[in-house]
Design an enzyme around this catalytic site. Sequence first.
Site, PDB file in Angstrom:
ATOM      1  N   LYS A 192       0.805  -1.233   0.000  1.00  0.00           N
ATOM      2  CA  LYS A 192       0.000   0.000   0.000  1.00  0.00           C
ATOM      3  C   LYS A 192       0.835   1.279   0.000  1.00  0.00           C
ATOM      4  O   LYS A 192       0.409   2.294  -0.523  1.00  0.00           O
ATOM      5  CB  LYS A 192      -0.963   0.004   1.185  1.00  0.00           C
ATOM      6  CG  LYS A 192      -2.119  -0.970   1.009  1.00  0.00           C
ATOM      7  CD  LYS A 192      -3.243  -0.679   1.992  1.00  0.00           C
ATOM      8  CE  LYS A 192      -4.436  -1.569   1.731  1.00  0.00           C
ATOM      9  NZ  LYS A 192      -4.192  -2.983   2.170  1.00  0.00           N
ATOM     10  N   GLU A 242     -10.686   6.612   4.728  1.00  0.00           N
ATOM     11  CA  GLU A 242     -11.185   5.686   5.732  1.00  0.00           C
ATOM     12  C   GLU A 242     -10.195   4.535   5.839  1.00  0.00           C
ATOM     13  O   GLU A 242      -9.350   4.345   4.968  1.00  0.00           O
ATOM     14  CB  GLU A 242     -12.557   5.143   5.334  1.00  0.00           C
ATOM     15  CG  GLU A 242     -12.544   4.118   4.208  1.00  0.00           C
ATOM     16  CD  GLU A 242     -12.255   4.712   2.837  1.00  0.00           C
ATOM     17  OE1 GLU A 242     -12.496   5.930   2.648  1.00  0.00           O
ATOM     18  OE2 GLU A 242     -11.768   3.968   1.959  1.00  0.00           O
ATOM     19  N   SER A 248       1.702  -9.851  -0.987  1.00  0.00           N
ATOM     20  CA  SER A 248       1.345  -8.429  -0.837  1.00  0.00           C
ATOM     21  C   SER A 248       1.734  -7.832   0.498  1.00  0.00           C
ATOM     22  O   SER A 248       1.963  -6.627   0.592  1.00  0.00           O
ATOM     23  CB  SER A 248      -0.154  -8.248  -1.079  1.00  0.00           C
ATOM     24  OG  SER A 248      -0.910  -9.092  -0.223  1.00  0.00           O
TER      25      SER A 248
HETATM   26  C1  PLP Z   1      -5.040  -4.049   1.762  1.00  0.00           C
HETATM   27  C2  PLP Z   1      -4.342  -5.299   1.480  1.00  0.00           C
HETATM   28  C3  PLP Z   1      -4.753  -6.164   0.439  1.00  0.00           C
HETATM   29  C4  PLP Z   1      -5.977  -5.935  -0.395  1.00  0.00           C
HETATM   30  O1  PLP Z   1      -5.970  -4.776  -1.154  1.00  0.00           O
HETATM   31  P1  PLP Z   1      -5.795  -4.794  -2.753  1.00  0.00           P
HETATM   32  O2  PLP Z   1      -6.148  -3.414  -3.147  1.00  0.00           O
HETATM   33  O3  PLP Z   1      -6.736  -5.818  -3.301  1.00  0.00           O
HETATM   34  O4  PLP Z   1      -4.402  -5.146  -3.029  1.00  0.00           O
HETATM   35  C5  PLP Z   1      -4.002  -7.302   0.189  1.00  0.00           C
HETATM   36  N1  PLP Z   1      -2.915  -7.594   0.929  1.00  0.00           N
HETATM   37  C6  PLP Z   1      -2.490  -6.803   1.938  1.00  0.00           C
HETATM   38  C7  PLP Z   1      -1.289  -7.197   2.714  1.00  0.00           C
HETATM   39  C8  PLP Z   1      -3.189  -5.629   2.250  1.00  0.00           C
HETATM   40  O5  PLP Z   1      -2.773  -4.845   3.259  1.00  0.00           O
END
Ligand code: PLP
Length: 404
Positions: free
Chosen positions: A95, A117, A384
Amino acid sequence: MQINTFNCPQPDEKGYFGEYGGSFIPPELQIIMDEITSSYEAIRKDPAFIDELTDLYQHYVGRPTPIFHAKNLSKAYGAEIYLKREDLNHTGAHKINHCLGEALLAKKMGKRKILAETGAGQHGVALATAAALIGLECDIYMGEVDMRKEHPNVVRMQILGANVIPVTHGRKTLKEAVDSAFEGYMKDPVTQLYAIGSVVGPHPFPMMVRDFQSIVGNEAKSQLQGMIDALPDNIVACVGGGSNAIGIFTAFLQDDSVTLYGVEPSGHDINVPGEHAATMSKGVPGVMHGFKSYMLADEQGEPGQVYSVASGLDYPSVGPQHSYLKDIDRVNYRAIDDKEAIDAFFELSRLEGIIPAIESAHAIAYAKKLAKEQGGKSILINLSGRGDKDIDFIMETYGQEYGL
Ligand SMILES: *Cc1c(COP(=O)(O)O)cnc(C)c1O
């Protein structure tokens, strides 16, 4: 390293990917949104902006993140598995890639404050981090129930200097926080920028957040060329709003030999409304939160109740480009339930010494299925985020089951 914003499919002038996207907002807000679009169109071509962001990616976030050939997992699952380590970014997930872009844009536009938010607090923490660095005020709207559940993230945001504004109406969770943040924004859209947390919302956000995240796939493509001198056979990423997935997919959209998989959560039960967040499997096209896409609606056409063990994935819609990519059959969308994700969470932890975010564990779990079907082929997974945020919850909820 470059921000590849041109060598990928752009939406049309009104922000449509096929029939999805656009901007469904009040006329007074459309004026502001048009300003954001034209400012973004200008800075995305400005070498000074690109240099500044690239420098932050490198020296602040820690990019490029490595690709790790997970040999133990490969052996266990029966495919060659590569992990794009977005969990190693500063703040522990992907993010920060778009939060820094949005904060820099806000600064260039002369805004005083960024606001948003947050559900579990991940977007809030990443945005508060970017605001602290860039020198902007930051308001984060958060449901009171989520504030109690995610206390450490509330404290992090406060230490970083953000105002965490409790939302006390309705069910006091993400849905109400979205409404309150929007109200807060409408009070003064001139000096504030609403920094959307994924590839969702009205144009230009799905395009802009995608562009900022496309660094992930661009890096991965050249890193894999160095490692195996080839493209991966498959790429797998989890999908909440869809930002990490589109971030890794974008560089490979034109490579027909690469099969792409977006993994959404089927939660407790994909056949019971409210017990999953499998928008692509069970949703229908509609408009919510200012854009058109597949969505999970209730009988009134309002955003439906959704559930996933991963709070970052429980969103009742998905970015419009994903809906388009589904319709043209470029990306396959699949679902993984809570149990499969938690199994994968422990498997990656114990086989590779990497504790993944429960969101990312959905992608790992799907790679396991895919390996069983295909055997031996290569799978690039977008990891992610890291799982530190999830360990207390895992221990309380699943500890006994996993012999802890
Ligand atoms: C917020 C988040 C997601 C989901 O958000 P996307 O916009 O679909 O990528 C996935 N993995 C992690 C670690 C997150 O913090």
